[in-house]
Every structure is written in structure tokens, then in C-alpha cells.
Design an enzyme around this catalytic site. Structure first.
Site, PDB file in Angstrom:
ATOM      1  CB  THR A  83       0.212 -17.889  -0.336  1.00  0.00           C
ATOM      2  OG1 THR A  83       0.133 -19.149   0.324  1.00  0.00           O
ATOM      3  CG2 THR A  83       1.358 -17.127  -0.193  1.00  0.00           C
TER       4      THR A  83
ATOM      5  CG  ASP B 124       0.864 -23.167   0.954  1.00  0.00           C
ATOM      6  OD1 ASP B 124       0.260 -21.857   0.567  1.00  0.00           O
ATOM      7  OD2 ASP B 124       0.218 -24.055   1.817  1.00  0.00           O
TER       8      ASP B 124
ATOM      9  CB  SER C  40       3.482   8.780   1.680  1.00  0.00           C
ATOM     10  OG  SER C  40       2.992   7.870   0.775  1.00  0.00           O
TER      11      SER C  40
ATOM     12  N   GLY D  65       5.238   6.404  -4.479  1.00  0.00           N
ATOM     13  CA  GLY D  65       5.773   4.965  -4.316  1.00  0.00           C
ATOM     14  C   GLY D  65       6.271   4.740  -2.967  1.00  0.00           C
TER      15      GLY D  65
ATOM     16  CG  HIS E  68      -2.058  -1.058   0.933  1.00  0.00           C
ATOM     17  ND1 HIS E  68      -3.350  -0.771   1.086  1.00  0.00           N
ATOM     18  CD2 HIS E  68      -2.193  -2.493   0.561  1.00  0.00           C
ATOM     19  CE1 HIS E  68      -4.180  -1.807   0.664  1.00  0.00           C
ATOM     20  NE2 HIS E  68      -3.303  -2.795   0.580  1.00  0.00           N
ATOM     21  CG  ASP E  69       4.972   3.802   1.628  1.00  0.00           C
ATOM     22  OD1 ASP E  69       4.194   4.705   1.409  1.00  0.00           O
ATOM     23  OD2 ASP E  69       6.066   3.669   1.647  1.00  0.00           O
TER      24      ASP E  69
ATOM     25  CG  ASP F 265      -3.829 -19.942   1.564  1.00  0.00           C
ATOM     26  OD1 ASP F 265      -3.697 -19.923   2.733  1.00  0.00           O
ATOM     27  OD2 ASP F 265      -2.518 -20.425   1.029  1.00  0.00           O
TER      28      ASP F 265
END
Ligand code: HEM
Ligand SMILES: [Ca+2]
Length: 351
Positions: free
Chosen positions: A180, A204, A71, A67, A53-54, A197
Site C-alpha cells: 500500500t 490505507d 547481510s 534472516g 529482503h534482508d 495503488d
């Protein structure tokens, strides 16, 4: 040729570059006091989600500002209020004190903690870590983080627009290997810690297998935005994962990961490294990958959860048949929620 190593001031470690020396203490601190002694627990999962998310909050259309620049922590008040960042206020609150007590930037810490987090999950690849990110001067704009109720086109377009190079459709699939070792806390607030999962503490290929099964029911009382029918009790399925597993642009790549842990390793390293460097210039950074612990290896075959088999596969890839795999024995039992570090949360007055 042998690489000359420097002795670190801590008197214990050596490094290929002296700039990496201070990371050993950061690593040991987070392993002990964040990840409960090196667990692949809920906190580790959240640390990985935060790297994404950053990092992903950068847009080629908008001139590639942002990016992986910290932030989301530096401007946490703004960014954790974005709908797509729901729940991340907690991991930011947990991580902030570590940044404050070590000589490391928020941007580097977020990605470093994510790489260490993944190393705690048996079966995971050892992720690379580069030091020296730029620091954010403004919050990311809203709308750059994909949501589970977005269409495949929306998601692929968003990734393609992330940075000057962007991500190919297949790279989006590679990046989603992260699910995963993941769970949802806020998709259905009545069912926190619902894994994606049946093995959320193991890196995995079960996630790619289980999302390809015909969904039969919601795991909770009903549909939430971005949630679809799941095939496995206790396992939440996101609409975005469901659709990417079936869309002609991504379905064969999705299926190709089933029971292929080597490919899972190689591609996740590539996709995650790219995310972790968004907005930065790798050539001007220092490779400190040696500080990341070596994950435990596993030797498992992908298996259908109990009572399920190849019959329940919703075949989507037209080129290659789904691999024939064994089914786990026994009756269908609900996959339990992921464990959280309650003491840590209580200390910070998080729920
Ligand atoms: C199409 C792209 C993606 C969408 C729509 C998406 C959506 C979501 C959602 C809705 C959750 C549950 C959040 C909650 O309710 O607590 C989640 C969890 C998570 N996501 Fe993603 N995700 C995407 C891609 C990624 C990528 C690329 C990564 C990392 C490289 C990632 C890592 C994680 C992790 C580790 C969690 C688990 C967090 C926890 O257990 O607390 N996701 N994701
Ligand atoms: Ca798993």
C-alpha cells in the site's frame, strides 16, 4: 505500576532501557537526511522493502542461517546482484553512511529505518522495534526472495520455509499490506516509481481493493516479467499480488482487508515484526519501540477509483461478498509517479 525511565545522555530524551538512548539521534538523522523531513517518500518505501529482503533470506531447509542480519548491506556486492534484489543497491548506498556514523549494527539499522519509514506514512500502524540482532558472517544464498513472476505455490512455500516457524498462508497476505506504500522502479524500467495503488504515500486499504478489480491494460508499452493488466492508470499490478488476491488459499484473507484499517494495522504489525526478527531471538533483545514516531492518523473510507465501482470487482472469495463502497468522483486520471529525494541521490551519484 509505573515504569522507571532513565535520562539519556543527550539531555533531552528518556528511555525505559538505556540501550535505546542512542537510537533517538539515529532517528532524527534519518528523518532529516534520509526521509526529507519525515516524508512517506520513495526513500521511505525503499527502506521498508529492504527490511523484507534482508529478513526473508533464511531457510528452514538450509538450517536457518541468516534472516534479519544485515547481510544485504554487509555483503551488498553479492546480494544486490541477485535478480530479486534489483534496485536495492541504491537504498543500501544511502543507508550505509548512517550506519557508519552511528553506533548501530547494519542488521538493527535496516529494521529500525524501516519502522521509522513506515511511521512517516499517514494511516500506518506504529511498528515495534527490538534492538540486538545478530550480525551476518556470510551473504545469503540466491533464490530466497520471492519474485513477482513466481506462482502462488512457490510464494507460499518460500514463506513457509522462512525460519523454524515459517509463515502461514494468511500471514503472507498480512505482510503484503506493505504494497500500500510501494512502487516499482525496475519491473518496467521505462516507468520508474510506478505505484502499486492510487495512494502510495498513505497506509490505507486501497491496495487490497484495487488489486481485486478486473485488469484492463498494462500501464506501459507492454508486459514485463511479473507484470499483469492493471485497472488504474499509472498503477502497476504485480502478477504475484494479482494471483494472491484470487487464489482460494488467500483470496478471502485478501478481501477481508478492504475498508478494514484496524485489521490492516493489527496484522501488519504482527507480520512485519516477525520478518524483522527472522534469525534472531526476540527474548534476548531490547524493546526500543518507544523511539519509533507515532504515525499521523487518517479517517478515510476505501473507495473505487474514478469511473470504477463494484461492477469491476473480479470476485474471488466465495464466502463473503465484496463490500459495497462509493466511487471517487471525476474522470479517470493517471496516478502520478512517487516523488524521490533527488538531492540525496545526486550526492551519492545514484540515478
Ligand atoms: C510475494 C512477495 C513479494 C513480492 C513478489 C514482491 C515484489 C516486489 C516488487 C517486484 C517490487 C518492485 C521493485 C522495483 O522494481 O523497484 C516491490 C516493491 C516493494 N515491496 Fe514487495 N514483494 C513482496 C512482498 C513484500 C513484503 C512482505 C514487503 C514488506 C514487508 C514488501 C515491501 C515492498 C515495498 C515497500 C516496495 C516498494 C519499494 C519502492 O517503492 O521503491 N514487499 N515488491
Ligand atoms: Ca496506499
Amino acid at each position: 505500576a509505573l515504569t522507571r525511565r532513565v535520562a539519556c545522555p543527550d539531555g533531552v530524551n528518556t528511555a525505559t532501557n538505556a540501550a535505546c538512548c542512542s537510537l533517538f539521534a539515529v532517528r532524527d538523522d534519518i528523518q532529516q537526511n534520509f526521509f526529507s523531513g519525515g516524508q512517506c517518500n520513495a526513500e521511505a518505501h525503499e527502506a521498508l522493502r529492504l527490511t523484507f529482503h534482508d529478513g526473508i533470506a533464511i531457510s528452514n531447509k538450509a538450517g536457518n542461517v541468516g534472516g534479519a542480519d544485515g547481510s544485504i548491506m554487509i555483503f551488498a556486492d553479492v546480494e544486490t546482484a541477485f535478480h530479486a534484489n534489483i534496485g536495492l543497491d541504491e537504498v543500501v548506498a544511502i543507508e550505509k553512511p548512517f550506519v557508519d556514523r552511528h553506533n548501530i549494527s547494519a542488521a538493527d539499522f535496516i529494521q529500525f529505518a524501516g519502522a521509522v519509514a513506515v511511521s512517516n506514512c499517514p494511516g500506518a500502524p506504529r511498528l515495534p522495534f527490538f534492538l540486538g540482532r545478530k550480525t551476518a558472517t556470510s551473504p545469503a544464498p540466491d533464490g530466497l526472495v520471492p519474485e513477482p513472476f513466481h506462482s502462488v505455490v512457490q510464494i507460499l512455500d518460500r514463506f513457509a520455509d522462512a525460519g523454524p516457524v515459517g509463515f502461514e498462508d494468511v500471514e503472507v497476505v498480512w505482510a503484503l499490506s506493505a504494497h500500500t506504500i510501494a512502487a516499482a522502479n525496475d519491473v518496467d524500467p521505462n516507468l520508474p516509481a510506478s505505484p502499486f495503488d492510487s495512494t502510495p504515500t498513505i497506509f490505507d486499504t486501497q491496495f487490497f481493493l484495487e488489486t481485486q478489480l478486473r485488469g484492463t491494460d498494462f500501464i506501459g508499452k507492454g508486459t514485463q516479467p511479473g507484470e499483469v493488466f492493471s485497472a488504474v492508470k499509472g498503477v502497476m499490478r504485480l502478477q504475484s499480488d494479482h494471483l494472491l488476491a484470487r487464489d482460494t488459499r488467500t483470496n478471502c484473507e485478501w478481501q477481508s482487508f478492504v475498508n478494514n484499517p484496524q485489521k490492516l494495522h493489527d496484522r501488519f504489525i504482527d507480520a512485519w515484526l516477525k520478518i524483522s526478527l527472522l534469525g534472531n531471538d526476540q527474548d534476548s533483545m531490547i524493546d526500543c519501540s518507544e523511539v519509533i514516531p507515532v504515525p499521523k492518523t487518517i479517517n478515510v473510507q476505501a473507495t473505487f477509483p474514478p469511473t470504477l465501482s463494484n461492477k469491476q470487482v473480479e470476485q474471488a472469495c466465495a464466502d463473503t461478498p465484496f463490500p459495497t463502497l462509493k466511487s471517487a468522483p471525476g474522470p479517470a486520471t493517471a496516478v502520478p509517479p512517487v516523488q524521490r529525494n533527488q538531492a540525496l541521490r545526486a550526492n551519492l551519484k545514484l540515478h
